[in-house]
Scaffold this active site. Structure first.
Site: not given
Ligand SMILES: Nc1ncnc2c1ncn2[C@@H]1O[C@H](COP(=O)(O)OP(=O)(O)OP(=O)(O)O)[C@@H](O)[C@H]1O
Length: 369
Positions: A120-123, A265, A268, A118
């Site tokens: 923000g990696k996928s973001y 990616d 987590g 959560g």
């Molecule tokens: N830079 C950013 N600006 C705005 N929203 C963000 C940003 N980074 C992440 N988010 C929001 O935070 C939430 C979690 O982000 P994300 O899915 O990218 O996490 P993750 O690290 O890939 O999680 P996981 O490992 O569980 O897949 C999403 O709803 C995403 O839209």
């Protein structure tokens, strides 16, 4: 190409999510140019007995994406006037472009998104809606550059594969789950190819639209599961490999330059208690954390070598996980590696800080998981 491998590291800080807002989470991080500053909140200071002083860690870049943005009509988040908000384009320009430039020079490259679930990696990698991440922007750029080529003696071949590593098994994301071998694909080694995945699908692509379609197909097939911290948490490492070949003709001779661009990616990192993990989720979490530690070790050793802290012939422990084994070609030798670390819970986000040789290391802050 005599140059040794290089590793650059950046940190990105996202906005609070609804859960953190509801918990009245305290902001305990700041950035100052490339430096990330960690404030030790009072209750942690008591717990650690370390006082309240801030710690500063200098990286190649620190991206403030926590606040200070405005949302355009198309949903794109950009910096409000006078704000230091780092939008998706800024992150790409700082790190993604560097990867593409290196690929054009013929280097193998890896770009990793690391961080707690959560964070923000996928973001950063894929993006959401109008806020396209490094993967789609890079794919767009590759074909923009190719179509700008005016040298008739130079042609390009681009192939894409996409796999995930789930519970230490390599699965082909371009094959529907029901048609995959139960135990996953084997990582093999040959003199000619180096490390490769036996039987993996490699799709030729010749436009942004075709690469986008392949990535979408692979993304649909990913293993995701809900945890308490993120409703659509990715439970596997996703590796998109773009094989980029430049073929040149000169004086009746053909020359080839092959670069592997790996956009990764990472699953987590997490603490079982925080994510409510048990059963399959707990098993997944253990496999994830083990392979992240192996990656941390490899990157740390590569960084030590690059900085002359380790002997040039020091052994790099690629064999400790499927992830590092798979990426051995792209991480070793004269390669370029970029790691973007996403911070949320600072005292536990260790790999970020440990792998960066220029940080003021403090075990209290670097106490990983
Ligand atoms: N830079 C950013 N600006 C705005 N929203 C963000 C940003 N980074 C992440 N988010 C929001 O935070 C939430 C979690 O982000 P994300 O899915 O990218 O996490 P993750 O690290 O890939 O999680 P996981 O490992 O569980 O897949 C999403 O709803 C995403 O839209």
């Amino acid at each position: 190409m005599a140059e040794e491998c290089s590793v650059v590291v950046g940190v990105r800080i996202r906005p609070f999510n609804d859960r953190e807002k509801a918990l009245n989470a305290q902001l305990c991080v700041d950035v100052d140019g490339p430096t990330t500053i960690l404030q030790n909140p009072p209750e942690m200071a008591i717990e650690s007995g370390k006082g309240k002083e801030a710690k500063r860690f200098t990286f190649d870049a620190s991206f403030w994406s926590h606040d200070g943005f405005e949302v355009g009509g198309d949903g794109y988040c950009s910096a409000a006037p006078g704000s230091r908000y780092a939008d998706q384009r800024t992150v790409f320009e700082t790190f993604g472009r560097r990867i593409l430039d290196s690929a054009w020079e013929g280097y193998h490259c890896c770009l990793f998104a690391y961080g707690q679930t959560g964070a923000g990696k996928s973001y950063s990698m894929v993006g959401y809606g109008a806020n396209k991440g490094i993967v789609p922007i890079s794919c767009e750029e590759i074909f923009k550059r190719i179509s700008a080529n005016t040298d008739s003696n130079l042609t390009y071949e681009v192939m894409v594969s996409m796999v995930e590593i789930y519970n230490e098994q390599v699965q082909d994301l371009l094959v529907p789950p029901k048609d995959r071998p139960k135990k996953g694909l084997e990582i093999r080694e040959s003199q000619q190819l180096g490390i490769y995945i036996g039987g993996v699908s490699r799709r030729p692509v010749d436009s942004y639209a075709s690469i986008e379609a392949v990535v979408e197909e692979g993304t649909e097939n990913r293993t995701v599961g809900a945890t308490l911290m993120n409703a659509t948490s990715s439970r596997a490492h996703t590796v998109l490999t773009i094989e980029f070949k430049q073929v040149s003709q000169a004086g009746g001779q053909q020359g080839q330059k092959l670069s592997l661009i790996n956009l990764v990616d990472l699953a987590g990192s997490e603490k079982a208690g925080q994510t409510g993990a048990s059963g399959d989720r707990l098993k997944e979490g253990c496999a994830i954390n083990k392979s992240l530690s192996a990656l941390g070790n490899v990157i740390e050793k590569l960084a030590d070598k690059a900085m002359g802290k380790a002997k040039p012939n020091a052994v790099i422990p690629y064999r400790d996980s499927k992830l590092t084994r798979l990426l051995q070609n792209a991480l070793g030798g004269s390669s370029k590696t970029v790691m973007i670390c996403h911070l949320v819970k600072l005292r536990r986000d260790a790999l970020n800080l440990e792998i960066c040789g220029s940080s003021e290391e403090d075990q209290e802050f670097c106490d990983h998981q």
